[in-house]
Enzyme design. Structure first.
Site, short mmCIF file in Angstrom:
data_model
loop_
_atom_site.label_atom_id
_atom_site.label_comp_id
_atom_site.label_asym_id
_atom_site.label_seq_id
_atom_site.Cartn_x
_atom_site.Cartn_y
_atom_site.Cartn_z
N GLY A 1 30.77 121.22 11.68
CA GLY A 1 30.37 121.78 10.38
C GLY A 1 31.53 122.05 9.45
N THR B 1 31.53 121.24 4.63
CA THR B 1 31.31 122.09 3.45
C THR B 1 31.32 123.58 3.84
OG1 THR B 1 28.89 122.08 3.69
CG2 THR B 1 29.85 120.32 2.34
N ASP C 1 25.22 113.65 14.47
CA ASP C 1 24.07 114.50 14.13
C ASP C 1 23.78 115.40 15.33
OD1 ASP C 1 21.65 115.68 13.63
OD2 ASP C 1 20.60 113.82 13.11
N GLY D 1 25.47 124.32 10.90
CA GLY D 1 24.20 125.06 10.92
C GLY D 1 23.34 124.69 9.73
N TYR E 1 15.86 130.53 12.34
CA TYR E 1 17.24 130.83 11.95
C TYR E 1 17.76 132.09 12.66
CZ TYR E 1 21.48 131.35 9.27
OH TYR E 1 22.82 131.46 8.94
N LYS F 1 20.34 132.31 15.93
CA LYS F 1 21.61 133.05 15.86
C LYS F 1 21.64 134.17 16.90
CE LYS F 1 23.50 130.69 12.49
NZ LYS F 1 24.66 129.82 12.72
P1 NAD Z 1 26.95 124.66 4.64
O1 NAD Z 1 25.64 124.00 4.44
O2 NAD Z 1 27.96 124.59 3.54
O3 NAD Z 1 27.67 124.13 5.96
C1 NAD Z 1 26.96 123.68 7.08
C2 NAD Z 1 27.70 122.51 7.70
O4 NAD Z 1 26.95 122.06 8.83
C3 NAD Z 1 27.82 121.34 6.72
O5 NAD Z 1 29.13 120.81 6.77
C4 NAD Z 1 26.78 120.38 7.23
O6 NAD Z 1 27.04 119.02 6.90
C5 NAD Z 1 26.84 120.64 8.74
N1 NAD Z 1 25.62 120.17 9.41
C6 NAD Z 1 24.34 120.43 9.04
N2 NAD Z 1 23.48 119.78 9.85
C7 NAD Z 1 24.23 119.10 10.76
C8 NAD Z 1 23.91 118.24 11.85
N3 NAD Z 1 22.64 117.92 12.13
N4 NAD Z 1 24.93 117.73 12.56
C9 NAD Z 1 26.23 118.02 12.23
N5 NAD Z 1 26.58 118.81 11.22
C10 NAD Z 1 25.60 119.35 10.48
O7 NAD Z 1 26.61 126.18 4.99
P2 NAD Z 1 27.53 127.40 5.45
O8 NAD Z 1 26.93 128.59 4.79
O9 NAD Z 1 28.99 127.12 5.28
O10 NAD Z 1 27.18 127.50 7.01
C11 NAD Z 1 28.16 127.46 8.04
C12 NAD Z 1 27.68 128.34 9.18
O11 NAD Z 1 27.66 129.69 8.75
C13 NAD Z 1 26.26 128.03 9.66
O12 NAD Z 1 26.22 128.09 11.06
C14 NAD Z 1 25.45 129.15 9.05
O13 NAD Z 1 24.27 129.41 9.76
C15 NAD Z 1 26.44 130.29 9.12
N6 NAD Z 1 26.15 131.41 8.22
C16 NAD Z 1 26.13 131.23 6.88
C17 NAD Z 1 25.84 132.32 6.06
C18 NAD Z 1 25.80 132.17 4.55
O14 NAD Z 1 25.35 133.11 3.87
N7 NAD Z 1 26.25 131.07 3.98
C19 NAD Z 1 25.57 133.57 6.62
C20 NAD Z 1 25.59 133.71 8.01
C21 NAD Z 1 25.89 132.62 8.80
#
Ligand code: NAD
Length: 247
Positions: A3, A6, A36, A66, A143, A147
């Site tokens: 991940g 982004t 994936d 995620g 979700y 987690k």
């Molecule tokens: P994001 O969408 O920017 O990043 C998610 C990354 O996961 C992306 O690079 C995406 O391409 C990759 N991804 C998605 N599906 C995939 C798959 N099937 N196979 C491989 N890669 C895949 O979102 P983010 O907010 O940066 O999320 C990063 C982590 O932080 C996640 O685990 C998310 O649950 C967690 N998180 C985010 C927040 C928030 O508010 N943004 C809060 C708590 C936890």
């Protein structure tokens, strides 16, 4: 790291590369290893790809990939957030042990919102992917439940991983400005909830990805070398607000 294309993962990748680390990104897009993580084939490709690029082992392994609450079907959320994360960590564990490195999972401040005895959480922890995915009807259970399950999985594996010389910890972000939250805030059913949550955050608003990455770098590095099994909330105080007496 998974991940790293982004959001939070990309911010951490940039910080680590800036200081000279070699970072291997596993992602569905813009990656060194395209995979994936929702599928068994993708998880195998991720593990094989990293093994080919790091035969000498890994100092750190970050399971960051995620999908957010808005994604449909909800089973896809759980397939990536729980089963993809656990498969990648287990599949690469020996490479981390080789360098006495550390593993970091990305939990969420939504994890404590799901009960530990939820049937979906229990099916995840039993490792029964088809039973777990079949139980899902809504994005919140998928979700927060994935987690919660991932965080419990981490806590249950502390002794085992530490015995192999590997520290394992979790960062639990609150709302952070990424593509994921952008999509959730535009969702007609979920948008208002995320805005209300931002409004009640004790420190106000939401985090930038770099603020989460700062805490992740700490947990991964030598300054945290006696920290194992920790869940570090980086959420502007919302977890304390919601459950002040539980820790
Ligand atoms: P994001 O969408 O920017 O990043 C998610 C990354 O996961 C992306 O690079 C995406 O391409 C990759 N991804 C998605 N599906 C995939 C798959 N099937 N196979 C491989 N890669 C895949 O979102 P983010 O907010 O940066 O999320 C990063 C982590 O932080 C996640 O685990 C998310 O649950 C967690 N998180 C985010 C927040 C928030 O508010 N943004 C809060 C708590 C936890």
């Amino acid at each position: 790291m998974t991940g790293g294309a982004t959001g939070i993962g990309a911010a951490l990748k940039e910080q680590l590369r800036e200081r000279g680390d070699t970072v291997i990104v596993v992602d569905i897009r813009d990656a060194d290893v395209h995979a994936d993580l929702s599928t068994a084939e993708g998880r195998s490709a991720a593990i094989a790809g990293v093994r080919a690029m790091a035969p000498e082992g890994l100092d750190g392994l970050i399971a960051c990939a995620g999908l957010g609450t808005h994604v449909k079907p909800p089973s896809l959320i759980a397939a990536v957030n729980y089963f993809g994360a656990v498969a990648t960590i287990e599949g690469l564990r020996d490479l981390v042990a080789e360098r006495r490195g550390s593993v970091l999972i990305v939990s969420s401040n939504s994890a404590p919102m799901m009960d530990a005895d939820n049937a979906f959480v229990e099916a995840c922890l039993a490792g029964d992917e088809s039973a777990a995915l079949a139980l899902l009807e809504d994005g919140h259970t998928a979700y927060a439940g994935s987690k919660r399950a991932l965080t419990q999985w981490m806590r249950r594996h502390v002794q085992d991983y530490a015995g192999a010389g590997v520290r394992i910890n979790a960062v639990a972000p609150g709302i952070t400005r990424t593509n994921m939250t952008d999509a959730v805030s535009k969702d007609p059913e979920l948008g208002d909830a995320i805005r209300q949550f931002e409004a009640m955050t004790p420190l106000g608003g939401s985090a930038e990805p770099a603020q989460i990455a700062n805490a992740m770098r700490f947990l991964l590095g030598d300054d945290a070398d006696f920290i194992c099994g920790a869940v570090l909330f980086v959420d502007g105080g919302t977890d304390a607000l919601m459950r002040a007496d539980s820790f």
